[in-house]
Design a protein around this motif. Structure first.
Motif, PDB file in Angstrom:
ATOM      1  N   PHE A  70      45.634  22.600  -5.797  1.00 48.12           N
ATOM      2  CA  PHE A  70      44.664  21.920  -6.644  1.00 48.12           C
ATOM      3  C   PHE A  70      44.140  20.666  -5.969  1.00 48.12           C
ATOM      4  N   TRP A  71      45.051  19.878  -5.392  1.00 47.78           N
ATOM      5  CA  TRP A  71      44.632  18.642  -4.725  1.00 47.78           C
ATOM      6  C   TRP A  71      43.785  18.926  -3.491  1.00 47.78           C
ATOM      7  N   ALA A  72      44.160  19.987  -2.755  1.00 53.51           N
ATOM      8  CA  ALA A  72      43.370  20.355  -1.573  1.00 53.51           C
ATOM      9  C   ALA A  72      41.949  20.727  -1.977  1.00 53.51           C
ATOM     10  N   LEU A  73      41.834  21.531  -3.044  1.00 52.66           N
ATOM     11  CA  LEU A  73      40.508  21.932  -3.519  1.00 52.66           C
ATOM     12  C   LEU A  73      39.728  20.721  -3.996  1.00 52.66           C
ATOM     13  N   LEU A  74      40.437  19.833  -4.685  1.00 51.29           N
ATOM     14  CA  LEU A  74      39.815  18.619  -5.211  1.00 51.29           C
ATOM     15  C   LEU A  74      39.211  17.793  -4.077  1.00 51.29           C
ATOM     16  N   ILE A  75      39.982  17.651  -2.988  1.00 50.04           N
ATOM     17  CA  ILE A  75      39.484  16.866  -1.847  1.00 50.04           C
ATOM     18  C   ILE A  75      38.226  17.504  -1.260  1.00 50.04           C
ATOM     19  N   CYS A  76      38.249  18.839  -1.143  1.00 55.79           N
ATOM     20  CA  CYS A  76      37.071  19.528  -0.590  1.00 55.79           C
ATOM     21  C   CYS A  76      35.835  19.285  -1.444  1.00 55.79           C
ATOM     22  N   ALA A  77      35.986  19.476  -2.757  1.00 54.70           N
ATOM     23  CA  ALA A  77      34.835  19.299  -3.653  1.00 54.70           C
ATOM     24  C   ALA A  77      34.371  17.849  -3.629  1.00 54.70           C
ATOM     25  N   TRP A  78      35.327  16.930  -3.531  1.00 51.77           N
ATOM     26  CA  TRP A  78      35.001  15.498  -3.514  1.00 51.77           C
ATOM     27  C   TRP A  78      34.164  15.150  -2.291  1.00 51.77           C
ATOM     28  N   ILE A  79      34.560  15.699  -1.135  1.00 52.54           N
ATOM     29  CA  ILE A  79      33.840  15.396   0.113  1.00 52.54           C
ATOM     30  C   ILE A  79      32.363  15.752  -0.025  1.00 52.54           C
ATOM     31  N   VAL A  80      32.096  16.899  -0.666  1.00 51.95           N
ATOM     32  CA  VAL A  80      30.719  17.360  -0.784  1.00 51.95           C
ATOM     33  C   VAL A  80      29.911  16.464  -1.725  1.00 51.95           C
ATOM     34  N   ALA A  81      30.553  16.050  -2.830  1.00 50.84           N
ATOM     35  CA  ALA A  81      29.806  15.324  -3.863  1.00 50.84           C
ATOM     36  C   ALA A  81      29.690  13.837  -3.556  1.00 50.84           C
ATOM     37  N   PHE A  82      30.556  13.342  -2.686  1.00 53.36           N
ATOM     38  CA  PHE A  82      30.677  11.906  -2.462  1.00 53.36           C
ATOM     39  C   PHE A  82      29.466  11.278  -1.774  1.00 53.36           C
ATOM     40  N   PHE A  83      28.967  11.954  -0.742  1.00 55.93           N
ATOM     41  CA  PHE A  83      27.962  11.318   0.123  1.00 55.93           C
ATOM     42  C   PHE A  83      26.660  10.923  -0.582  1.00 55.93           C
ATOM     43  N   PRO A  84      26.050  11.833  -1.363  1.00 52.10           N
ATOM     44  CA  PRO A  84      24.795  11.423  -2.011  1.00 52.10           C
ATOM     45  C   PRO A  84      24.990  10.201  -2.908  1.00 52.10           C
ATOM     46  N   ILE A  85      26.125  10.133  -3.592  1.00 49.58           N
ATOM     47  CA  ILE A  85      26.363   8.977  -4.474  1.00 49.58           C
ATOM     48  C   ILE A  85      26.459   7.708  -3.636  1.00 49.58           C
ATOM     49  N   LEU A  86      27.225   7.794  -2.562  1.00 50.96           N
ATOM     50  CA  LEU A  86      27.410   6.616  -1.692  1.00 50.96           C
ATOM     51  C   LEU A  86      26.070   6.133  -1.140  1.00 50.96           C
ATOM     52  N   SER A  87      25.325   7.033  -0.510  1.00 57.48           N
ATOM     53  CA  SER A  87      24.127   6.570   0.197  1.00 57.48           C
ATOM     54  C   SER A  87      23.077   6.081  -0.802  1.00 57.48           C
ATOM     55  N   ASN A  88      22.916   6.787  -1.932  1.00 54.96           N
ATOM     56  CA  ASN A  88      21.910   6.345  -2.896  1.00 54.96           C
ATOM     57  C   ASN A  88      22.286   5.032  -3.573  1.00 54.96           C
ATOM     58  N   THR A  89      23.586   4.842  -3.858  1.00 54.79           N
ATOM     59  CA  THR A  89      23.997   3.583  -4.478  1.00 54.79           C
ATOM     60  C   THR A  89      23.730   2.424  -3.528  1.00 54.79           C
ATOM     61  N   ALA A  90      24.066   2.619  -2.263  1.00 56.59           N
ATOM     62  CA  ALA A  90      23.859   1.541  -1.286  1.00 56.59           C
ATOM     63  C   ALA A  90      22.372   1.214  -1.148  1.00 56.59           C
ATOM     64  N   ILE A  91      21.525   2.257  -1.065  1.00 60.43           N
ATOM     65  CA  ILE A  91      20.083   2.013  -0.954  1.00 60.43           C
ATOM     66  C   ILE A  91      19.566   1.362  -2.238  1.00 60.43           C
ATOM     67  N   GLY A  92      20.009   1.889  -3.370  1.00 58.48           N
ATOM     68  CA  GLY A  92      19.526   1.386  -4.659  1.00 58.48           C
ATOM     69  C   GLY A  92      19.853  -0.077  -4.862  1.00 58.48           C
ATOM     70  N   LEU A  93      21.071  -0.472  -4.501  1.00 57.92           N
ATOM     71  CA  LEU A  93      21.465  -1.870  -4.701  1.00 57.92           C
ATOM     72  C   LEU A  93      20.633  -2.798  -3.829  1.00 57.92           C
ATOM     73  N   ARG A  94      20.132  -2.255  -2.712  1.00 61.02           N
ATOM     74  CA  ARG A  94      19.347  -3.091  -1.830  1.00 61.02           C
ATOM     75  C   ARG A  94      17.862  -3.086  -2.163  1.00 61.02           C
TER      76      ARG A  94
END
Lengths: 268, 272
Positions: B130-154
């Motif tokens: 379960f944790w392994a699957l969770l990490i995989c799904a997290w990796i995919v979903a993480f990047f758009p949130i990170l990059s858009n939040t950083a751009i948005g805050l700026r």
């Protein structure tokens, strides 16, 4: 024969002494600017693009630091008042928060000072009343016209009851009818609130209509070349624009401004 | 008889159109599918008719629902962790240029490496599936949130920033009243993308993991049915995956409209 009454000189509110501003790219935006502005004056900074008029305004507000020299505003160094509430600033664009209502936009300066909505309510409504937008307090900026947005911006600058109002080409983007109307509104505010106003503009006509004194500036390097006290009395209304005195003053200021353009290379 | 306001009528007609037309076209497609399977006598192990898929869905509901619940848990948990991590790191990026420059390459590496390629490694190192699957799904979903939040805050308006400085706003006030509202449209766009990606990540990772373990998700049901040649069950599981995806899409779209609808261009209906 009637003796002319000489009023005691109002105290100096802004003192610029030998102010320079150089930017990193070796551009001297302002050079050797010295100026005294007294309480209750309506002063325009008039000049072509790049003459440093906006830079001077930003330095007086404290948004930009000086490279050398000193500016004192209301008795303390520029930008160092206790909570920034004694200076109001109106930008070239309305600069409203699109996600907030008209009320919340005007409330912002008080909110940043820690006042609750309830405490600030009457003052926000008063400021909106001043610019005739009381009915629009629940609207969003996108629902307003350009002129109305600018009024909200003025209300926001006035909500802290500042002694000094700084305006950076506030009406440059508006149509002429709206501009004339807002010119009159600003004059009303200036009189009724006992303000000192510094108004940056590149329009001779606007500066002559509004001001009690015009500071003409030249570019490369940005500097003051003329300091012209205007003769015209107040109140000024639309009719003032048709008087011979207005035309004559415009010609005078216009000549002073043209004198600054002599050494301008058109192809620059 | 009362005559209705024509504008109101037009609005109602528009709304009916938006609901009725999609439903009608889907029903028509299902009907055609059913008819073609019946007319051509296609065997159910090649292409099952929609009616058979529905029957399978009801028959195997117990196992399928359990698997669907597993996939839902995996998707939502990975999405929540992606939001938490992406927003926190995005804020850090917006605060410090040094942090951004130092950490951004890692984020990019995570983003550009296909999750199918890293999943086997993660499955080796992480004991709990379960944790392994969770990490995989997290990796995919993480990047758009990170990059858009950083751009948005700026992306906050420069004059507004000046205004906050003029009134001597504290860093917290600036974040709360200026930077976060300015970043919201960017964040909402990222959320719509990340919601779908979290589901894709969860399904893809499970495919790589295979049908190990009892408590497994919809991807395992699809694999398992494929091994046993139970095509109707495969379709039933596939149907549930699409339904999950549609629910996630509708929810994030609704949320975006609820948050931005009153002010942001992207969600404002224009009257023509």
């Amino acid at each position: 024969m009637m003796e002319q009454k000489i009023l005691p000189e109002a105290p100096v509110q802004i003192e610029m002494s030998n102010v320079d501003k150089r930017f990193g790219n070796n551009v001297t935006a302002v050079q050797g600017m010295s100026l005294q502005i007294r309480e209750g004056e309506f002063v325009s900074f008039l000049g072509p693009s790049g003459c440093g008029k906006s830079t001077a305004l930003k330095m007086i507000s404290g948004l930009l630091s000086v490279s050398s020299g000193a500016i004192s505003v209301n008795g303390h160094p520029a930008g160092q008042s206790i909570d920034g509430s004694d200076v109001g600033y109106v930008f070239q664009e309305a600069t409203l928060m699109p996600w907030a209502t008209v009320f919340d936009n005007v409330y912002l300066p008080l909110k940043l000072q820690g006042l609750s909505r309830k405490e600030a309510g009457p003052r926000v409504r008063e400021a909106l009343d001043m610019v005739g937008l009381a009915k629009f307090s629940a609207s969003y900026p996108r629902q307003l016209s350009g002129g109305m947005k600018m009024r909200v911006s003025i209300a926001r600058a006035m909500v802290t009851k500042p002694k000094l109002l700084l305006m950076d080409e506030p009406f440059a983007a508006l149509d002429e009818m709206t501009r004339f109307k807002l010119n009159n509104d600003v004059l009303d505010l200036w009189k009724s609130q006992g303000l000192t106003v510094i108004f940056v503009t590149h329009s001779v006509f606007e500066s002559v209509y509004l001001s009690s004194r015009v500071i003409v500036m030249a570019a490369r390097p940005g500097r003051v070349v003329h300091d012209i006290p205007l003769p015209g009395g107040y109140p000024r209304t639309g009719e003032y624009r048709t008087t011979a005195e207005y035309a004559e003053t415009c010609r005078l200021v216009s000549n002073a401004l043209e004198g600054t353009m002599d050494n301008v290379d058109i192809n620059h | 008889m009362k005559t209705a306001d024509p504008a109101l009528q037009a609005m109602l007609r528009e709304r009916n159109l938006r609901i009725i037309m999609p439903i009608a076209s889907i029903l028509a497609a299902l009907g055609l599918w059913e008819f073609l399977v019946w007319y051509n006598d296609v065997p159910h192990y090649l292409i099952p008719a929609p009616s058979l898929i529905a029957k399978t869905l009801i028959q195997d509901w117990a196992t399928l629902a359990q698997s669907a619940w597993f996939t839902v848990k995996l998707t939502l948990l990975s999405l929540s962790l992606a939001i938490a991590g992406g927003v926190l790191l995005g804020m850090l990026f917006a605060l410090s240029r040094t942090v951004e420059i130092s950490l951004f390459p890692f984020a990019v590496i995570l983003q550009v490496t296909p999750v199918v390629a890293i999943a086997p490694l993660i499955l080796i190192y992480v004991e709990s599936t379960f944790w392994a699957l969770l990490i995989c799904a997290w990796i995919v979903a993480f990047f758009p949130i990170l990059s858009n939040t950083a751009i948005g805050l700026r992306s906050a308006d420069h004059n507004l920033r000046d205004m906050f400085r003029l009134y001597q706003a504290t860093p917290w006030q600036r974040l709360r009243y200026l930077l976060i509202p300015s970043a919201l449209p960017y964040f909402m766009a990222a959320l719509k993308i990340a919601g779908g990606l979290a589901l894709i990540g969860a399904v893809v990772a499970e495919f790589v993991a295979g049908t190990a373990g009892q408590n497994t998700g919809l991807a395992s049901r699809i694999l398992e049915s494929s091994f046993r040649n139970e095509i109707p069950r495969m379709f039933a599981a596939l149907f549930l995956v699409s339904v999950l995806g549609i629910i996630i899409f509708l929810t994030t779209s609704w949320l975006s409209r609820a948050v931005l609808g009153h002010w942001h261009e992207s969600e404002i209906k224009r009257e023509l």
